[in-house]
Design a protein around this motif. Structure first.
Motif, PDB file in Angstrom:
ATOM      1  N   CYS A  92       1.017  -1.416   0.030  1.00 32.75           N
ATOM      2  CA  CYS A  92      -0.436   0.038  -0.072  1.00 32.75           C
ATOM      3  C   CYS A  92       0.738   1.432  -0.034  1.00 32.75           C
ATOM      4  CB  CYS A  92      -0.449  -0.106   1.446  1.00 32.75           C
ATOM      5  SG  CYS A  92      -2.250   1.549   1.194  1.00 32.75           S
ATOM      6  N   CYS A 107       0.061   4.287   1.909  1.00 31.86           N
ATOM      7  CA  CYS A 107       0.516   4.518   2.694  1.00 31.86           C
ATOM      8  C   CYS A 107       1.517   5.173   3.789  1.00 31.86           C
ATOM      9  CB  CYS A 107      -1.169   3.762   3.647  1.00 31.86           C
ATOM     10  SG  CYS A 107      -1.088   2.965   4.839  1.00 31.86           S
ATOM     11  N   CYS A 123      -1.479  -2.422   6.650  1.00 37.49           N
ATOM     12  CA  CYS A 123      -1.770  -1.488   7.026  1.00 37.49           C
ATOM     13  C   CYS A 123      -3.811  -1.478   7.322  1.00 37.49           C
ATOM     14  CB  CYS A 123      -2.011   0.219   6.285  1.00 37.49           C
ATOM     15  SG  CYS A 123      -1.817  -0.809   4.762  1.00 37.49           S
ATOM     16  N   HIS A 145      -5.550  -0.377   4.967  1.00 39.20           N
ATOM     17  CA  HIS A 145      -6.071  -0.023   3.524  1.00 39.20           C
ATOM     18  C   HIS A 145      -6.592  -1.458   2.656  1.00 39.20           C
ATOM     19  CE1 HIS A 145      -4.249   3.395   4.871  1.00 39.20           C
ATOM     20  NE2 HIS A 145      -5.465   4.365   4.525  1.00 39.20           N
TER      21      HIS A 145
HETATM   22 ZN   LIG Z   1      -1.930   1.567   3.696  1.00 38.33          ZN
END
Ligand SMILES: [Zn+2]
Ligand SMILES: [Zn+2]
Length: 210
Positions: A59, A61, A71, A73
């Motif tokens: 991801c 992020c 995470c 997400h």
């Molecule tokens: Zn993430």
């Protein structure tokens, strides 16, 4: 009776983080869009978007990039796929060409119209012509596109024929007859009386009946 928090204070921080991340993956407002090729865009309500690659489990992020954690997400994408709200890798969401219902189809087939199970027609189905309201009986469903199929000896294709121009030129061609025009012989429907008309698939709407 009062419920007290039973989690021991000595629980390792990482485990608490994990619980919190799990809950937030499920409850935080986020919207997931499949982009194809196992990529998903996750939009948060803060207006930030992150890119999740399910195949490499990455991801974009900061939580994942800098801390290496799984995470919220990544988790959210997995949850939505499991619950059938987001297409799995290799599939994309498209709308049924007739009713607009969401369908998940192979990502290399998004350039042609798709039909939901209810609107997928087969020979023997009764349909309503959305232009005239007439009731028809489907006798054939082809794989040919409306814009590649000529109407008799005319200069028209099924896609350019009057009343058909509002429909997707890539629509599949469906052959249908007017049931009241079918005259019966002792051997069944009279083939000579059976005039088959070609329609773009999404011009016909399934109706119940016999
Ligand atoms: Zn993430
Ligand atoms: Zn449909």
């Amino acid at each position: 009776m009062t419920h007290t928090r039973t989690t021991p204070a000595s629980l390792p921080t990482s485990e608490t983080d994990l619980d919190r991340r799990s809950t937030r993956a499920r409850t935080d407002p986020m919207s997931v869009t499949a982009l194809g090729d196992s990529l998903y865009e996750v939009d948060t309500d803060h207006g930030t978007s992150y890119l999740v690659d399910l195949r490499s489990r990455r991801c974009s992020c900061p939580d994942h990039t800098f801390r290496g954690v799984r995470c919220k997400h990544l988790r959210r994408v997995a949850i939505e796929i499991t619950e059938g709200r987001t297409p799995p890798p290799g599939r994309l969401a498209v709308e049924c060409a007739v009713c607009g219902a969401e369908l998940f189809v192979p990502e290399d087939e998004t350039d042609r119209p798709h039909y939901c199970p209810l609107d997928r027609l087969e020979a023997g189905a009764f349909v309503r012509d959305r232009e005239t309201g007439d009731r028809l009986l489907v006798v054939s469903v082809s794989d040919r596109r409306a814009d590649h199929t000529a109407v008799g000896n005319s200069a028209y294709s099924v896609a350019t024929y009057p009343n058909n121009r509002e429909y997707d030129p890539a629509d599949r061609v469906v052959g249908a007859v007017y049931p009241q025009s079918v005259s019966m012989t002792e051997a069944g429907p009279d083939p000579d009386a059976l005039r088959v008309y070609s329609f773009p698939h999404s011009r016909l709407e399934r109706v119940s009946g016999t």
